[in-house]
Design an enzyme around this catalytic site. Sequence first.
Site, mmCIF file in Angstrom:
data_model
loop_
_atom_site.group_PDB
_atom_site.id
_atom_site.type_symbol
_atom_site.label_atom_id
_atom_site.label_comp_id
_atom_site.label_asym_id
_atom_site.label_seq_id
_atom_site.Cartn_x
_atom_site.Cartn_y
_atom_site.Cartn_z
ATOM 1 N N SER A 274 -0.698 8.901 -4.414
ATOM 2 C CA SER A 274 -0.112 9.420 -5.661
ATOM 3 C C SER A 274 -0.152 8.371 -6.769
ATOM 4 C CB SER A 274 1.320 9.910 -5.432
ATOM 5 O OG SER A 274 2.094 8.944 -4.753
ATOM 6 N N HIS A 304 0.439 12.362 3.178
ATOM 7 C CA HIS A 304 1.193 11.558 2.190
ATOM 8 C C HIS A 304 2.585 12.198 2.036
ATOM 9 C CE1 HIS A 304 1.905 8.804 -0.997
ATOM 10 N NE2 HIS A 304 1.329 9.434 -2.011
ATOM 11 N N ARG A 359 12.581 1.777 4.075
ATOM 12 C CA ARG A 359 13.128 2.999 3.473
ATOM 13 C C ARG A 359 13.708 3.897 4.569
ATOM 14 N NH1 ARG A 359 7.780 4.794 0.311
ATOM 15 N NH2 ARG A 359 7.023 4.343 2.412
HETATM 16 C C1 LIG Z 1 4.968 8.464 1.928
HETATM 17 C C2 LIG Z 1 3.861 8.348 2.832
HETATM 18 O O1 LIG Z 1 2.766 8.702 2.478
HETATM 19 S S1 LIG Z 1 4.103 7.654 4.346
HETATM 20 C C3 LIG Z 1 2.879 8.429 5.404
HETATM 21 C C4 LIG Z 1 3.219 9.863 5.668
HETATM 22 N N1 LIG Z 1 2.283 10.494 6.600
HETATM 23 C C5 LIG Z 1 2.602 10.744 7.876
HETATM 24 O O2 LIG Z 1 3.680 10.433 8.339
HETATM 25 C C6 LIG Z 1 1.542 11.465 8.698
HETATM 26 C C7 LIG Z 1 1.379 10.813 10.072
HETATM 27 N N2 LIG Z 1 0.723 9.535 9.963
HETATM 28 C C8 LIG Z 1 -0.637 9.424 9.773
HETATM 29 O O3 LIG Z 1 -1.384 10.404 9.757
HETATM 30 C C9 LIG Z 1 -1.237 8.052 9.547
HETATM 31 O O4 LIG Z 1 -0.460 7.077 10.201
HETATM 32 C C10 LIG Z 1 -1.383 7.689 8.057
HETATM 33 C C11 LIG Z 1 -2.180 8.770 7.325
HETATM 34 C C12 LIG Z 1 -0.021 7.562 7.405
HETATM 35 C C13 LIG Z 1 -2.112 6.357 7.947
HETATM 36 O O5 LIG Z 1 -3.432 6.562 8.337
HETATM 37 P P1 LIG Z 1 -4.377 5.350 8.765
HETATM 38 O O6 LIG Z 1 -4.210 4.192 7.871
HETATM 39 O O7 LIG Z 1 -5.753 5.903 8.891
HETATM 40 O O8 LIG Z 1 -3.771 4.980 10.194
HETATM 41 P P2 LIG Z 1 -4.460 4.218 11.402
HETATM 42 O O9 LIG Z 1 -5.473 3.243 10.946
HETATM 43 O O10 LIG Z 1 -3.355 3.729 12.260
HETATM 44 O O11 LIG Z 1 -5.242 5.419 12.142
HETATM 45 C C14 LIG Z 1 -6.020 5.185 13.300
HETATM 46 C C15 LIG Z 1 -5.985 6.441 14.166
HETATM 47 O O12 LIG Z 1 -4.652 6.650 14.622
HETATM 48 C C16 LIG Z 1 -4.219 7.950 14.275
HETATM 49 N N3 LIG Z 1 -2.813 7.963 13.908
HETATM 50 C C17 LIG Z 1 -2.194 7.236 12.950
HETATM 51 N N4 LIG Z 1 -0.909 7.625 12.847
HETATM 52 C C18 LIG Z 1 -0.717 8.610 13.745
HETATM 53 C C19 LIG Z 1 0.381 9.428 14.073
HETATM 54 N N5 LIG Z 1 1.541 9.357 13.446
HETATM 55 N N6 LIG Z 1 0.199 10.362 15.036
HETATM 56 C C20 LIG Z 1 -0.978 10.468 15.685
HETATM 57 N N7 LIG Z 1 -2.060 9.740 15.393
HETATM 58 C C21 LIG Z 1 -1.922 8.813 14.435
HETATM 59 C C22 LIG Z 1 -5.060 8.296 13.059
HETATM 60 O O13 LIG Z 1 -5.085 9.710 12.845
HETATM 61 C C23 LIG Z 1 -6.394 7.702 13.417
HETATM 62 O O14 LIG Z 1 -7.029 8.578 14.310
HETATM 63 P P3 LIG Z 1 -8.638 8.785 14.293
HETATM 64 O O15 LIG Z 1 -9.205 7.447 14.662
HETATM 65 O O16 LIG Z 1 -8.852 9.863 15.290
HETATM 66 O O17 LIG Z 1 -8.986 9.185 12.898
HETATM 67 O O1 LIG Z 2 2.025 3.367 0.713
HETATM 68 C C1 LIG Z 2 1.465 4.386 1.113
HETATM 69 O O2 LIG Z 2 0.226 4.454 1.344
HETATM 70 C C2 LIG Z 2 2.220 5.615 1.420
HETATM 71 C C3 LIG Z 2 3.684 5.498 1.145
HETATM 72 O O3 LIG Z 2 4.452 5.097 1.995
HETATM 73 C C4 LIG Z 2 4.159 5.832 -0.190
HETATM 74 O O4 LIG Z 2 3.341 6.089 -1.085
HETATM 75 O O5 LIG Z 2 5.378 5.852 -0.405
#
Ligand SMILES: CC(=O)SCCNC(=O)CCNC(=O)[C@H](O)C(C)(C)COP(=O)(O)OP(=O)(O)OC[C@H]1O[C@@H](n2cnc3c(N)ncnc32)[C@H](O)[C@@H]1OP(=O)(O)O
Ligand SMILES: O=C([O-])CC(=O)C(=O)O
Length: 468
Positions: A274, A304, A359
């Site tokens: 974002s 996200h 957080r």
């Molecule tokens: C405010 C925010 O945006 S905070 C984030 C909110 N999002 C979530 O909570 C969704 C769940 N989490 C995720 O999908 C991921 O951890 C993300 C999108 C936040 C980060 O993604 P990345 O930086 O690519 O994480 P990472 O390098 O650890 O990923 C490696 C692998 O682990 C997997 N992985 C990472 N987190 C999770 C999880 N919570 N559950 C299952 N698998 C996961 C990824 O999908 C990826 O799989 P792939 O190799 O098959 O593609």
């Molecule tokens: O930092 C990030 O990539 C995701 C996150 O936790 C936020 O935007 O608050």
Amino acid sequence: MSVPARSLLKTSRPTLLRAAYPGARFSSTSAKPATLKERLAELIPKEIENVKATRAQHGKKSFGPVVVDQLYGGMRGLPALIWDGSVLDAEEGIRFRGKTIPECQELLPKAPGGSEPLPEGLFWLLVTGEIPTQEQVQELSRDWAARSAIPEFVEEILDRCPPTLHPMSQFSLAVTALNHNSAFAKAYQSGISKKDYWGPTFEDSMDLIAKLPNIAGRIYRNVFGQGKLPAIDANKDYSHNLATLLGFGDNQAFVELLRLYITIHSDHEGGNVSAHTGKLVGSALSDPFLAYSAALNGLAGPLHGLANQEVLIWLRKMQAKIGEDASDEAVKEYIWSTLKAGQVVPGYGHAVLRKTDPRYTAQREFALKHLPDDKMFKLVGQIYNLVPDILLEAGKAKNPWPNVDAHSGVLLTHYGMDQMQFYTVLFGVSRAFGVAAQLIWDRALGAPLERPKSYSTAAIQKMFADKA
Ligand SMILES: CC(=O)SCCNC(=O)CCNC(=O)[C@H](O)C(C)(C)COP(=O)(O)OP(=O)(O)OC[C@H]1O[C@@H](n2cnc3c(N)ncnc32)[C@H](O)[C@@H]1OP(=O)(O)O
Ligand SMILES: O=C([O-])CC(=O)C(=O)O
């Protein structure tokens, strides 16, 4: 009147203010504390010199190599952006202008009788790097209340949306439409000079933040049938007004929750989807409304900001399947079934963080204080004890710990806001603070159009063909 940046450094405050507000009158003996715009007008010329000096001293230095995997891997770790409001440390989490969340909770002004920081103060901190006084924060509350009305045609757009249209899509539509009255777009059309871009950007940013409660409140009431929208009260703070518009204004604990919620969701350095989207779109000189509606579309993605909705949906499905007081074994099995179905565990993992998100911790502390016996809160705690080991055993996620979204929905649900499709709208209200603060500085410092280089796979293969 316009004053060149260099000479502004030696200029007295009233002269500076006159430069920032052509036509306004300022007295050198005025006892009134500086408004945010006045303080900004003082800081900008110093920061222009600071950036110049930084570039002169470090401009040609390297951060190290960029490897091909970073191009394919979502640019993780690629140093690519300037973002002044906050910096994220993988282990320690976010610092807003150098201050941790507990430090902000301690230092930022509070409402009378309240113990959580007022987001108004956080915005002041993000913009200036300084802790405002109580009076300055009150003035900001009043200013935002005065700017809060949304045009009638935007109300009509929202009223015409089918309740089946996701609240985030409605939110983005309404923010895009605010561009109708953009001071920046108007000033640009009348030929404003580059060095004055920050003034109308500041005005639009203040309008944007001020109008979000009326947009969010209208969406909530339209979609979830909660009756007529009350008016904003000029004597209440931003979060109290937002709570009132949502129908929770009489619940002091909910108002406190919103103050904390908006403070901690506001900014997470510049690379998240974002924030980066807002900065990118703003770099084309799209006004803050257009830039922020684009940011909201990114926030609406399930990896996200939408993850807060997904967490609640996942928890509810879990409870429906294994009951409310399920054993650790049953919960573990449910978590594994999610992974085996090729889905992510929502609320866990992070692109940068490698420890529990502070957080999450701040929200857990709020829950321990206000709702220690809530069943859903207990489930969130139970999951915290189980998910990290499972993610580690599954062996893919680089960070097995919870992020902010793992906790927020449970708090809102406790107070009766159980419409999870709305949760990301609240996140979007908060994230505007961080994106707007950076947009103002980007225009003040003359940040250029963003345009990184892209490569095709064929080009990469060709580039390294001889070097294999
Ligand atoms: C405010 C925010 O945006 S905070 C984030 C909110 N999002 C979530 O909570 C969704 C769940 N989490 C995720 O999908 C991921 O951890 C993300 C999108 C936040 C980060 O993604 P990345 O930086 O690519 O994480 P990472 O390098 O650890 O990923 C490696 C692998 O682990 C997997 N992985 C990472 N987190 C999770 C999880 N919570 N559950 C299952 N698998 C996961 C990824 O999908 C990826 O799989 P792939 O190799 O098959 O593609
Ligand atoms: O930092 C990030 O990539 C995701 C996150 O936790 C936020 O935007 O608050």
